[in-house]
Design an enzyme around this catalytic site. Structure first.
Site, PDB file in Angstrom:
ATOM      1  N   TYR A 297       4.909  62.725  46.456  1.00 30.35           N
ATOM      2  CA  TYR A 297       5.000  61.284  46.690  1.00 30.35           C
ATOM      3  C   TYR A 297       6.443  60.772  46.741  1.00 30.35           C
ATOM      4  CZ  TYR A 297      -0.023  60.951  45.509  1.00 30.35           C
ATOM      5  OH  TYR A 297      -1.381  61.082  45.463  1.00 30.35           O
ATOM      6  N   GLY A 298       7.338  61.529  47.301  1.00 30.57           N
ATOM      7  CA  GLY A 298       8.708  61.058  47.425  1.00 30.57           C
ATOM      8  C   GLY A 298       9.363  60.829  46.076  1.00 30.57           C
TER       9      GLY A 298
END
Length: 337
Positions: free
Chosen positions: A56-57
């Site tokens: 998720y970054g």
């Protein structure tokens, strides 16, 4: 907010979990300051279950900052398995990736342990024995306290549980799966399996990527929803004729009982065997709207209409087996030889 047991052990989680995929996400996410404010508002409301992933970054990094000083209050969950790099060991559920991914998550989260470590998706190219053994090693080393499965077919989930039992390894405590008024397919095989094996269900996408917020109509891409900002392959599971028909039913029922469509969709989850529901938000207003679903009670007649409008179609072998079970128990009229 109710606190419930996830699995047969001593893990207790709130009935609403805060999903953090939006944290730091470009285009349709929220910035770091807003994300931290969302976490603190959620904790103040009585929640304790944060869900993130290494794919998720910047989400794990932001979550780590948000829970600093609150770690003992938080059940921190993250995931591994989706691709995070070009190499063969930058993805999947093999020992090499799970170990390196866990170390990276611990570093980004700024913690010594992960409360729930989910296998993000079943990796059919890796033997389940290797995956189960690798997860068990992380539990024994104290880096992970509980393990779970996400996005598994029912037979593969049962096989993984059997492998853990045979090896004397840590068992999955629950399944994280997509479950909402549009996508109810977990009811066919997964829910009976979870009940029989004592696992909890943590539902993701309870608003069907925004379809159940009342903001999305055919041919439009509204701002403020994930489907309005980008589309991915599995969005076709909800953005279809059936999905729009269900969304219309939800809008109608919500207007009837005086709540928002999103609140109704979340309140419906409380009528189902769901341990915790992952909500996501980009703004404090969205989070407050979701939290207000805890005050919504669905009248029996409205619930009956919703269930009828969204129930699964008949299928083989499930429907056939259910009919015959009724004959065997004498609870359904049958045929005589």
């Amino acid at each position: 907010m109710d606190i419930r047991s996830l699995g047969p052990g001593g893990l207790s989680v709130s009935q609403l979990a805060l999903g953090t995929m939006t944290f730091g996400m470009k285009d349709w996410g929220c910035d770091e300051d807003t994300a931290i404010a969302l976490v603190h508002r959620y904790l103040d409301a009585g929640g304790n279950f944060l869900d993130t992933a290494n794919a998720y970054g910047r989400s794990e990094e932001i979550c780590g900052k948000a829970v600093r000083g609150h770690r003992s209050r938080v059940v921190l969950a993250t995931k591994a398995g989706l691709p995070v790099g070009p190499g063969r060991h930058d993805r999947g559920s093999g020992r090499a990736h799970l170990r390196s991914a866990c170390e990276g998550s611990l570093r980004r989260l700024g913690t010594d342990y992960i409360d729930v470590y989910w296998v993000h998706v079943d990796d059919e190219a890796t033997p389940l024995e290797e995956t189960v053994e690798a997860l068990d090693e992380l539990v024994r080393e104290g880096k992970v306290r509980h393990v779970g499965a996400s996005n598994f077919r029912a037979y593969r989930l049962m096989k993984a549980l059997s492998v853990a039992d045979r090896l004397g390894a840590a068992r999955f405590v629950g399944l994280q799966g997509q479950y909402n008024l549009i996508v109810r397919t977990l009811e066919r095989e997964h829910l009976p399996l979870l009940a029989e094996e004592g696992l909890g269900l943590v539902s993701w996408s309870p608003l069907a990527a925004g379809m159940l917020t009342g903001k999305i109509t055919p041919g439009e891409r509204p701002e403020g929803t994930r489907l309005g900002q980008r589309e991915v392959a599995f969005d076709a599971l909800v953005k279809n004729e059936h999905g729009f028909r269900v969304a219309g039913q939800v809008r109608k029922a919500a207007a009837e009982i005086g709540c928002t469509p999103a609140q109704l969709a979340l309140a419906w989850q409380r009528t189902r065997p769901v341990t915790s529901v992952i909500i996501g938000a980009r703004t404090l207003a969205q989070l407050d709207d979701n939290l207000a679903s805890l005050d919504v009670t669905i009248p029996p007649d409205v619930l009956e209409r919703l269930d009828e409008a969204t129930r699964l179609p008949d299928e083989y072998p499930g429907t056939f087996i259910d009919i015959v079970q009724g004959w065997l128990r004498g609870t359904r009229p049958g045929v005589t030889a």
